[in-house]
Design a protein around this motif. Structure first.
Motif, PDB file in Angstrom:
ATOM      1  N   LYS A 182       0.811  -1.216   0.000  1.00 43.39           N
ATOM      2  CA  LYS A 182       0.000   0.000   0.000  1.00 43.39           C
ATOM      3  C   LYS A 182       0.847   1.269   0.000  1.00 43.39           C
ATOM      4  CE  LYS A 182      -3.922  -2.178   2.335  1.00 43.39           C
ATOM      5  NZ  LYS A 182      -4.784  -2.160   3.548  1.00 43.39           N
ATOM      6  N   LYS A 183       2.097   1.157   0.430  1.00 42.38           N
ATOM      7  CA  LYS A 183       2.983   2.320   0.450  1.00 42.38           C
ATOM      8  C   LYS A 183       3.773   2.474  -0.852  1.00 42.38           C
ATOM      9  CE  LYS A 183       3.562   2.388   5.476  1.00 42.38           C
ATOM     10  NZ  LYS A 183       4.531   2.372   6.602  1.00 42.38           N
ATOM     11  N   GLY A 184       3.506   1.585  -1.807  1.00 40.69           N
ATOM     12  CA  GLY A 184       4.178   1.669  -3.091  1.00 40.69           C
ATOM     13  C   GLY A 184       5.523   0.976  -3.131  1.00 40.69           C
ATOM     14  N   ILE A 185       5.837   0.196  -2.107  1.00 39.01           N
ATOM     15  CA  ILE A 185       7.109  -0.519  -2.064  1.00 39.01           C
ATOM     16  C   ILE A 185       6.973  -1.831  -2.827  1.00 39.01           C
ATOM     17  CG2 ILE A 185       8.800  -1.660  -0.567  1.00 39.01           C
ATOM     18  CD1 ILE A 185       8.095   0.372   1.597  1.00 39.01           C
ATOM     19  N   ASN A 186       7.914  -2.084  -3.717  1.00 40.58           N
ATOM     20  CA  ASN A 186       7.908  -3.298  -4.527  1.00 40.58           C
ATOM     21  C   ASN A 186       8.639  -4.421  -3.807  1.00 40.58           C
ATOM     22  OD1 ASN A 186       6.675  -2.254  -7.105  1.00 40.58           O
ATOM     23  ND2 ASN A 186       8.434  -0.878  -6.950  1.00 40.58           N
ATOM     24  N   TRP A 187       8.035  -5.603  -3.817  1.00 38.99           N
ATOM     25  CA  TRP A 187       8.616  -6.762  -3.151  1.00 38.99           C
ATOM     26  C   TRP A 187       8.752  -7.919  -4.136  1.00 38.99           C
ATOM     27  CZ3 TRP A 187      10.016  -6.446   2.005  1.00 38.99           C
ATOM     28  CH2 TRP A 187       9.498  -5.350   2.720  1.00 38.99           C
ATOM     29  N   LEU A 188       9.865  -8.611  -4.046  1.00 38.21           N
ATOM     30  CA  LEU A 188      10.039  -9.874  -4.759  1.00 38.21           C
ATOM     31  C   LEU A 188       9.683 -10.979  -3.779  1.00 38.21           C
ATOM     32  CD1 LEU A 188      11.038 -11.271  -7.386  1.00 38.21           C
ATOM     33  CD2 LEU A 188      13.273 -11.486  -6.267  1.00 38.21           C
ATOM     34  N   GLN A 189       8.756 -11.830  -4.162  1.00 34.61           N
ATOM     35  CA  GLN A 189       8.290 -12.884  -3.269  1.00 34.61           C
ATOM     36  C   GLN A 189       8.938 -14.207  -3.680  1.00 34.61           C
ATOM     37  OE1 GLN A 189       3.950 -13.247  -2.960  1.00 34.61           O
ATOM     38  NE2 GLN A 189       4.203 -13.091  -0.747  1.00 34.61           N
ATOM     39  N   ILE A 190       9.699 -14.774  -2.751  1.00 36.72           N
ATOM     40  CA  ILE A 190      10.524 -15.946  -3.021  1.00 36.72           C
ATOM     41  C   ILE A 190       9.978 -17.136  -2.243  1.00 36.72           C
ATOM     42  CG2 ILE A 190      12.868 -16.875  -2.942  1.00 36.72           C
ATOM     43  CD1 ILE A 190      13.788 -13.872  -2.658  1.00 36.72           C
ATOM     44  N   PRO A 191       9.406 -18.134  -2.928  1.00 42.66           N
ATOM     45  CA  PRO A 191       8.857 -19.286  -2.219  1.00 42.66           C
ATOM     46  C   PRO A 191       9.921 -20.337  -1.893  1.00 42.66           C
ATOM     47  CG  PRO A 191       8.430 -19.509  -4.556  1.00 42.66           C
ATOM     48  CD  PRO A 191       9.149 -18.189  -4.379  1.00 42.66           C
ATOM     49  N   ASN A 208      12.695  -6.648  -0.344  1.00 44.71           N
ATOM     50  CA  ASN A 208      12.358  -5.261  -0.666  1.00 44.71           C
ATOM     51  C   ASN A 208      13.206  -4.800  -1.856  1.00 44.71           C
ATOM     52  OD1 ASN A 208      11.943  -2.503  -0.746  1.00 44.71           O
ATOM     53  ND2 ASN A 208      12.074  -2.225   1.468  1.00 44.71           N
ATOM     54  N   LEU A 209      12.557  -4.587  -2.992  1.00 41.47           N
ATOM     55  CA  LEU A 209      13.274  -4.183  -4.205  1.00 41.47           C
ATOM     56  C   LEU A 209      13.586  -2.696  -4.234  1.00 41.47           C
ATOM     57  CD1 LEU A 209      11.336  -6.294  -6.856  1.00 41.47           C
ATOM     58  CD2 LEU A 209      13.597  -6.752  -5.899  1.00 41.47           C
ATOM     59  N   ASP A 210      13.006  -1.935  -3.318  1.00 36.36           N
ATOM     60  CA  ASP A 210      13.259  -0.497  -3.249  1.00 36.36           C
ATOM     61  C   ASP A 210      14.148  -0.134  -2.072  1.00 36.36           C
ATOM     62  OD1 ASP A 210      11.567   0.017  -5.439  1.00 36.36           O
ATOM     63  OD2 ASP A 210       9.816  -0.123  -4.146  1.00 36.36           O
ATOM     64  N   TYR A 211      14.775  -1.159  -1.480  1.00 36.49           N
ATOM     65  CA  TYR A 211      15.563  -0.929  -0.274  1.00 36.49           C
ATOM     66  C   TYR A 211      16.823  -0.128  -0.573  1.00 36.49           C
ATOM     67  CZ  TYR A 211      18.121  -1.914   4.034  1.00 36.49           C
ATOM     68  OH  TYR A 211      18.807  -1.804   5.213  1.00 36.49           O
ATOM     69  N   THR A 212      17.075   0.884   0.253  1.00 34.19           N
ATOM     70  CA  THR A 212      18.325   1.634   0.197  1.00 34.19           C
ATOM     71  C   THR A 212      18.808   1.854   1.608  1.00 34.19           C
ATOM     72  OG1 THR A 212      17.124   3.742   0.190  1.00 34.19           O
ATOM     73  CG2 THR A 212      17.787   2.846  -1.950  1.00 34.19           C
ATOM     74  N   LYS A 213      20.104   1.933   1.769  1.00 31.29           N
ATOM     75  CA  LYS A 213      20.690   2.221   3.074  1.00 31.29           C
ATOM     76  C   LYS A 213      20.452   3.680   3.417  1.00 31.29           C
ATOM     77  CE  LYS A 213      23.072  -1.757   3.537  1.00 31.29           C
ATOM     78  NZ  LYS A 213      23.133  -2.649   4.673  1.00 31.29           N
ATOM     79  N   LYS A 214      19.969   3.923   4.625  1.00 28.52           N
ATOM     80  CA  LYS A 214      19.721   5.306   5.043  1.00 28.52           C
ATOM     81  C   LYS A 214      20.988   5.955   5.559  1.00 28.52           C
ATOM     82  CE  LYS A 214      16.489   4.610   8.053  1.00 28.52           C
ATOM     83  NZ  LYS A 214      15.446   4.896   9.062  1.00 28.52           N
ATOM     84  N   LYS A 215      21.044   7.265   5.412  1.00 29.29           N
ATOM     85  CA  LYS A 215      22.098   8.033   6.065  1.00 29.29           C
ATOM     86  C   LYS A 215      21.846   8.031   7.558  1.00 29.29           C
ATOM     87  CE  LYS A 215      23.198  11.193   2.277  1.00 29.29           C
ATOM     88  NZ  LYS A 215      23.326  12.610   1.892  1.00 29.29           N
ATOM     89  N   SER A 216      22.907   7.857   8.317  1.00 24.48           N
ATOM     90  CA  SER A 216      22.743   7.797   9.757  1.00 24.48           C
ATOM     91  C   SER A 216      22.536   9.180  10.337  1.00 24.48           C
ATOM     92  CB  SER A 216      23.976   7.164  10.406  1.00 24.48           C
ATOM     93  OG  SER A 216      23.919   7.302  11.803  1.00 24.48           O
ATOM     94  N   LYS A 272      20.689   0.127  -4.592  1.00 29.36           N
ATOM     95  CA  LYS A 272      20.652   1.565  -4.847  1.00 29.36           C
ATOM     96  C   LYS A 272      20.148   1.836  -6.247  1.00 29.36           C
ATOM     97  CE  LYS A 272      23.616   5.631  -4.453  1.00 29.36           C
ATOM     98  NZ  LYS A 272      24.981   6.092  -4.179  1.00 29.36           N
ATOM     99  N   ARG A 273      19.059   2.586  -6.339  1.00 26.03           N
ATOM    100  CA  ARG A 273      18.490   2.881  -7.635  1.00 26.03           C
ATOM    101  C   ARG A 273      18.343   4.392  -7.785  1.00 26.03           C
ATOM    102  NH1 ARG A 273      17.286  -2.304  -8.178  1.00 26.03           N
ATOM    103  NH2 ARG A 273      15.849  -3.351  -6.801  1.00 26.03           N
ATOM    104  N   PRO A 274      18.971   4.993  -8.812  1.00 27.14           N
ATOM    105  CA  PRO A 274      18.879   6.442  -9.005  1.00 27.14           C
ATOM    106  C   PRO A 274      17.430   6.897  -9.145  1.00 27.14           C
ATOM    107  CG  PRO A 274      20.557   5.488 -10.418  1.00 27.14           C
ATOM    108  CD  PRO A 274      19.792   4.341  -9.816  1.00 27.14           C
TER     109      PRO A 274
END
Length: 343
Positions: free
Chosen positions: A157-166, A181-189, A205-207
């Protein structure tokens, strides 16, 4: 509450690797201490703890470091470490923080994984644009492997794309699911110490993507048993076949795409007794040759040594110096087989 053995697994994670994942720059077992205005790398790593002799009275471990650096309480720090290293915590069953449930409904009160709720998602797998980009453009995975592994995708619902691996057992029954999580990025601390973006791989990381990072890298439905991956391939083994053991699903897809039969251990930090026994039984019943390209890090070599103890015939293959895992080796084109596809 988390079990003691689960907490111990988190404490045994390589602390320097944990520090780097949080965005700290570690060189020669030292780093700038993020807890005071440090200019001389006062934080020293020793075995699996660290200590700043300027501002700390005693050494701290992985969980304490995550708590202090990320500003989290104990349960939240444990969940963060577990999510980063694909370790499933029993407490997630009650909190729902890592359920990754792609359908509506409450998992509370359930005591085990209900495969009937999820099996329909893999009857007709569908890959959205983010999944296709990840699998085919970034990872160069063979489409036949994607079909064999029944990979599918969804968007929350938040627009985050997931790859589902059985995860299936040897008879093809669904026993677990891993959501990536296909939209995962490391956050700045926000605690100092710079950004972790220098440690982000191309898969993370995706531009142009600026979505709020409020979802973990991996999620598991409550009760899902993610043990050994790609077990259905076992039924296709013949005496004398080579069976590669990889670390994680991505390396397994690369190995399959390169023309090998392969299974995967979910994580170097998670190898259950029942998984060990299953590997021994596969070797005994099918008379196969076990092979492995360990990841070029401490957990990868540690996993190989664990496996070698119960599989003395396990053959070690060395990756090139510039490849940290088999996926990178595969992308270089060096792992392509000269014969026909085995799978």
């Amino acid at each position: 509450m988390m079990e003691k053995y689960e907490i111990q697994k988190l404490r045994e994670l390589p602390i320097e690797k944990v520090a780097k994942e949080m965005g700290m720059k570690v060189e020669h077992h030292k780093a700038l201490c993020p807890f005071h205005d440090d200019h001389h790398a006062s934080l020293t790593f020793n075995k699996n703890s660290c200590r700043c002799y300027v501002c700390m009275r005693s050494s701290i471990g992985t969980i304490d470091l995550a708590m202090r650096y990320l500003g989290k309480d104990f349960p939240a720090a444990c969940r963060w470490l577990a999510e980063e290293h694909q370790i499933q915590l029993e407490e997630d069953s009650s909190s729902g923080s890592s359920s990754g449930d792609s359908s509506s409904g409450d998992n509370s009160g359930k005591s085990s994984f209900d495969a009937s709720r999820y099996a329909r998602f893999f009857e007709h797998p569908w890959l959205n644009q983010a999944a296709r980009r990840f699998l085919f453009e970034e990872r160069k995975i063979d489409w036949r492997v994607v079909n064999w592994c029944r990979l599918t995708s969804w968007t929350d619902k938040k627009g985050i794309n997931w790859l589902q691996i059985p995860y299936f057992d040897t008879d093809g029954r669904l026993i677990g699911i891993q959501n990536r999580n296909l939209d995962y990025t490391k956050k700045k601390s926000s605690s100092g110490g710079g950004s972790s973006e220098e440690n982000v791989s191309s898969e993370e990381k995706r531009p142009g993507e600026e979505k709020e990072q409020d979802a973990p890298r991996f999620r598991f439905p409550y009760g899902a048993r993610c043990s050994i991956y790609n077990l259905p391939v076992v039924k296709r083994l013949k005496p004398g076949d080579r069976l590669f053991i990889t670390e994680g699903c991505s390396d397994c897809w690369a190995m399959l795409s390169a023309g090998h039969k392969a299974i995967a251990i979910p994580s170097a930090t998670l190898l259950k007794p029942e998984d060990k026994q299953l590997l021994v039984d596969i070797g005994r019943l099918y008379q196969v040759e076990f092979h492995m390209f360990p990841d070029q890090d401490v957990p990868g070599e540690s996993l190989f040594m664990q496996l070698r103890e119960m599989l003395p015939q396990l053959i070690h293959h060395q990756l090139p110096p510039d490849c940290k895992d088999f996926s990178e080796y595969y992308l270089l084109g060096a792992a392509a087989t000269s014969g026909s596809k085995e799978r």
